[in-house]
Design a protein around this motif. Sequence first.
Motif, PDB file in Angstrom:
ATOM      1  N   PRO A 139     -14.123   4.367   6.641  1.00 57.83           N
ATOM      2  CA  PRO A 139     -13.263   4.154   5.631  1.00 57.83           C
ATOM      3  C   PRO A 139     -13.689   5.044   4.169  1.00 57.83           C
ATOM      4  CG  PRO A 139     -14.930   2.306   5.630  1.00 57.83           C
ATOM      5  CD  PRO A 139     -15.155   3.126   6.767  1.00 57.83           C
ATOM      6  N   ALA A 140     -12.503   5.270   3.468  1.00 55.14           N
ATOM      7  CA  ALA A 140     -12.921   5.527   2.079  1.00 55.14           C
ATOM      8  C   ALA A 140     -12.893   4.243   1.166  1.00 55.14           C
ATOM      9  CB  ALA A 140     -11.509   6.248   1.538  1.00 55.14           C
ATOM     10  N   THR A 141     -13.852   4.473   0.105  1.00 51.68           N
ATOM     11  CA  THR A 141     -13.878   3.448  -0.668  1.00 51.68           C
ATOM     12  C   THR A 141     -12.565   2.514  -0.998  1.00 51.68           C
ATOM     13  OG1 THR A 141     -14.043   4.616  -2.716  1.00 51.68           O
ATOM     14  CG2 THR A 141     -16.198   4.202  -1.747  1.00 51.68           C
ATOM     15  N   LYS A 147      -4.315   0.181   4.100  1.00 48.26           N
ATOM     16  CA  LYS A 147      -3.626  -0.527   4.921  1.00 48.26           C
ATOM     17  C   LYS A 147      -4.422  -0.785   6.037  1.00 48.26           C
ATOM     18  CE  LYS A 147       0.625   0.309   7.896  1.00 48.26           C
ATOM     19  NZ  LYS A 147       1.856   1.150   8.353  1.00 48.26           N
ATOM     20  N   ASN A 148      -5.301   0.083   6.727  1.00 49.51           N
ATOM     21  CA  ASN A 148      -6.060  -0.137   7.670  1.00 49.51           C
ATOM     22  C   ASN A 148      -7.190  -1.092   7.698  1.00 49.51           C
ATOM     23  OD1 ASN A 148      -4.564   1.829   9.113  1.00 49.51           O
ATOM     24  ND2 ASN A 148      -6.270   3.474   8.658  1.00 49.51           N
ATOM     25  N   SER A 149      -7.262  -1.568   6.389  1.00 46.17           N
ATOM     26  CA  SER A 149      -8.267  -2.918   6.122  1.00 46.17           C
ATOM     27  C   SER A 149      -7.950  -4.298   6.160  1.00 46.17           C
ATOM     28  CB  SER A 149      -8.876  -2.628   4.678  1.00 46.17           C
ATOM     29  OG  SER A 149      -9.693  -1.369   4.605  1.00 46.17           O
ATOM     30  N   ALA A 178     -18.559  -0.726   9.549  1.00 52.04           N
ATOM     31  CA  ALA A 178     -18.704  -1.100  11.103  1.00 52.04           C
ATOM     32  C   ALA A 178     -17.479  -1.394  11.633  1.00 52.04           C
ATOM     33  CB  ALA A 178     -20.098  -1.671  11.320  1.00 52.04           C
ATOM     34  N   ALA A 179     -16.934  -2.580  11.160  1.00 47.88           N
ATOM     35  CA  ALA A 179     -15.716  -3.143  11.684  1.00 47.88           C
ATOM     36  C   ALA A 179     -14.418  -2.030  11.287  1.00 47.88           C
ATOM     37  CB  ALA A 179     -15.331  -4.213  10.883  1.00 47.88           C
ATOM     38  N   TYR A 180     -14.386  -1.275  10.269  1.00 49.94           N
ATOM     39  CA  TYR A 180     -13.332  -0.623  10.274  1.00 49.94           C
ATOM     40  C   TYR A 180     -13.622   0.769  11.080  1.00 49.94           C
ATOM     41  CZ  TYR A 180     -10.065   2.684   7.487  1.00 49.94           C
ATOM     42  OH  TYR A 180      -9.117   3.519   7.070  1.00 49.94           O
ATOM     43  N   GLU A 181     -14.704   1.149  11.404  1.00 50.95           N
ATOM     44  CA  GLU A 181     -14.905   2.347  12.282  1.00 50.95           C
ATOM     45  C   GLU A 181     -14.642   2.018  13.556  1.00 50.95           C
ATOM     46  OE1 GLU A 181     -18.296   5.810  12.727  1.00 50.95           O
ATOM     47  OE2 GLU A 181     -18.637   4.065  11.712  1.00 50.95           O
ATOM     48  N   THR A 231       0.768  -1.055  -0.145  1.00 53.33           N
ATOM     49  CA  THR A 231      -0.096   0.011  -0.030  1.00 53.33           C
ATOM     50  C   THR A 231       0.803   1.382  -0.008  1.00 53.33           C
ATOM     51  OG1 THR A 231      -0.073  -0.007   2.427  1.00 53.33           O
ATOM     52  CG2 THR A 231      -1.765  -0.867   1.239  1.00 53.33           C
ATOM     53  N   SER A 232       0.237   2.580  -0.413  1.00 52.08           N
ATOM     54  CA  SER A 232       1.050   3.693  -0.413  1.00 52.08           C
ATOM     55  C   SER A 232       0.516   4.379   0.878  1.00 52.08           C
ATOM     56  CB  SER A 232       0.765   4.447  -1.560  1.00 52.08           C
ATOM     57  OG  SER A 232       1.458   3.685  -2.766  1.00 52.08           O
ATOM     58  N   SER A 233       0.830   3.903   2.133  1.00 49.74           N
ATOM     59  CA  SER A 233       0.431   4.501   3.265  1.00 49.74           C
ATOM     60  C   SER A 233       0.964   5.872   3.484  1.00 49.74           C
ATOM     61  CB  SER A 233       0.253   3.561   4.560  1.00 49.74           C
ATOM     62  OG  SER A 233       1.568   2.859   4.444  1.00 49.74           O
ATOM     63  N   THR A 234       1.805   6.052   3.016  1.00 49.60           N
ATOM     64  CA  THR A 234       2.770   7.479   2.878  1.00 49.60           C
ATOM     65  C   THR A 234       2.993   8.211   1.576  1.00 49.60           C
ATOM     66  OG1 THR A 234       4.860   6.559   3.010  1.00 49.60           O
ATOM     67  CG2 THR A 234       3.982   6.921   5.208  1.00 49.60           C
ATOM     68  N   GLY A 235       3.201   9.141   1.396  1.00 47.15           N
ATOM     69  CA  GLY A 235       3.634   9.769   0.070  1.00 47.15           C
ATOM     70  C   GLY A 235       2.302  10.341  -0.511  1.00 47.15           C
ATOM     71  N   PRO A 236       2.371  10.863  -1.725  1.00 46.30           N
ATOM     72  CA  PRO A 236       1.406  11.655  -2.309  1.00 46.30           C
ATOM     73  C   PRO A 236      -0.069  10.930  -2.529  1.00 46.30           C
ATOM     74  CG  PRO A 236       3.304  11.884  -3.639  1.00 46.30           C
ATOM     75  CD  PRO A 236       3.671  10.688  -2.427  1.00 46.30           C
ATOM     76  N   ILE A 237      -0.046   9.751  -2.474  1.00 50.85           N
ATOM     77  CA  ILE A 237      -1.228   9.219  -2.315  1.00 50.85           C
ATOM     78  C   ILE A 237      -1.657   8.277  -1.184  1.00 50.85           C
ATOM     79  CG2 ILE A 237      -1.508   8.881  -5.151  1.00 50.85           C
ATOM     80  CD1 ILE A 237      -0.562   6.081  -4.939  1.00 50.85           C
ATOM     81  N   ALA A 238      -1.292   8.861  -0.133  1.00 58.74           N
ATOM     82  CA  ALA A 238      -1.553   8.154   1.127  1.00 58.74           C
ATOM     83  C   ALA A 238      -3.000   8.263   1.445  1.00 58.74           C
ATOM     84  CB  ALA A 238      -0.814   8.849   2.281  1.00 58.74           C
ATOM     85  N   LEU A 239      -4.031   9.226   1.123  1.00 56.47           N
ATOM     86  CA  LEU A 239      -5.218   9.187   1.439  1.00 56.47           C
ATOM     87  C   LEU A 239      -5.872   8.113   0.739  1.00 56.47           C
ATOM     88  CD1 LEU A 239      -6.273  12.938   0.624  1.00 56.47           C
ATOM     89  CD2 LEU A 239      -6.103  11.857   3.044  1.00 56.47           C
ATOM     90  N   VAL A 240      -5.243   7.301  -0.302  1.00 52.29           N
ATOM     91  CA  VAL A 240      -5.668   6.148  -0.881  1.00 52.29           C
ATOM     92  C   VAL A 240      -5.300   4.902  -0.076  1.00 52.29           C
ATOM     93  CG1 VAL A 240      -5.832   4.605  -2.826  1.00 52.29           C
ATOM     94  CG2 VAL A 240      -6.029   7.213  -3.255  1.00 52.29           C
ATOM     95  N   GLY A 241      -3.890   5.144   0.279  1.00 51.81           N
ATOM     96  CA  GLY A 241      -3.190   3.800   0.676  1.00 51.81           C
ATOM     97  C   GLY A 241      -3.608   3.700   2.131  1.00 51.81           C
TER      98      GLY A 241
END
Length: 386
Positions: A304-306, A49-51, A294-297, A35-45
């Motif tokens: 979560p974002a989609t 990662k959290n999922s 619900a599980a993510y929250e 995943t891209s959990s850091t960097g310019p597309i972190a809002l996607v990553g």
Amino acid sequence: MFGRRFAYSLLFSALMVGTAHVQVAQAQVKVGVVTSSTGPIALVGIPQKNSVPLLPTTVAGKSVQYITLDDASDPTATVSAFKKLITEEKVDAIIGPSGSPNAMGVIQFAAEAGVPMLAPVGTAAVVLPMNDQKKWVFKTTQNDDLIAAALIEHMAKTGITSVGFVGTADPYGDNWLKVFSEQAAKQNIKVVASERFQRQDTSLTAQSLKIIAANPQAVLIAAPGSSSVLPQTTLVDQGFRGKFYQTHGAALPDFLKLGGRKVEGTILAASLMLVLDQVGDNHPSKKVASDYVAAYEKANGSKPATFGANVFDAGLLLERAIPVALKSGEPGSPAFRSALRDALEQVKELPATQGVYNLTPADHSGFDERGRELITVSKGTWTLVK
């Protein structure tokens, strides 16, 4: 004599320990996640990662281990991560990466290793046109043509005949321009201007002025994650008052937060996750999506974002395919990985968070109209267009 027996006993014990070790290794399915959990597309990553902790940990009596790596949004780092997972970790499948350019750069490595790749990315170019390499890739987002068809239908119904296009200068924007232009032409909708930009750009004034000069009735922005916001806010600031359309790449909470009043009235097509409370209970994906949210929250304290759901769906696909693949080999073997690929290709009527999957050798995304909803931004929230 005793010494010889003792030596044999030690040798037998060592062999048994070695055998037990092999059995343990074979009993576990290993799945890499990039995943891209850091960097310019972190809002996607980040939501992806959290999922991962929400994915199935036991399937058909086999434990499933997830090995998660961050590529920092860098395609070069994606290549390194894939090579590590394939050569060192000996994974049976890989979920990821987060970005379309990143994914396009690693397809060859997954294919050469015979490791199925479940790509939670926007561009359909990772699976189309199908070839010997892309047959190892499965895409857990809706293909561009499915989303484009919904947007074009709305344009046609509301009398729009001219559109400006602003897209990222990468595979995501490339494929969207191609697909949208071809479909729009069939409805006598003309793309009168086309501008491109880099995801990390901080100013789009020049592109916006060119779009406005072409005087389109509407603008379609094809950009994933937070990069979908700047083109629209810049156009508004420059005085454009036409209609805005966005792709499913804008389907994240931060689009509303960052865009504010400037994204009010935007039309996009995306999964039911954005409007769960407005979708009928008879939708086959509603319960799956609701349970995931619900599980993510509960785990993260926010919805979560989609994009996170795309990774969750990859886990559901593997959960369906693993029991079938086990009939052909043990985890860790080429036979298992090949059978896993074949089993994924045969998944039918699998309800997931984004829609219902029906995969075939020709279609490695597998969504139909149940995988999209037409949505608008109204009073700062997502609202189902009925």
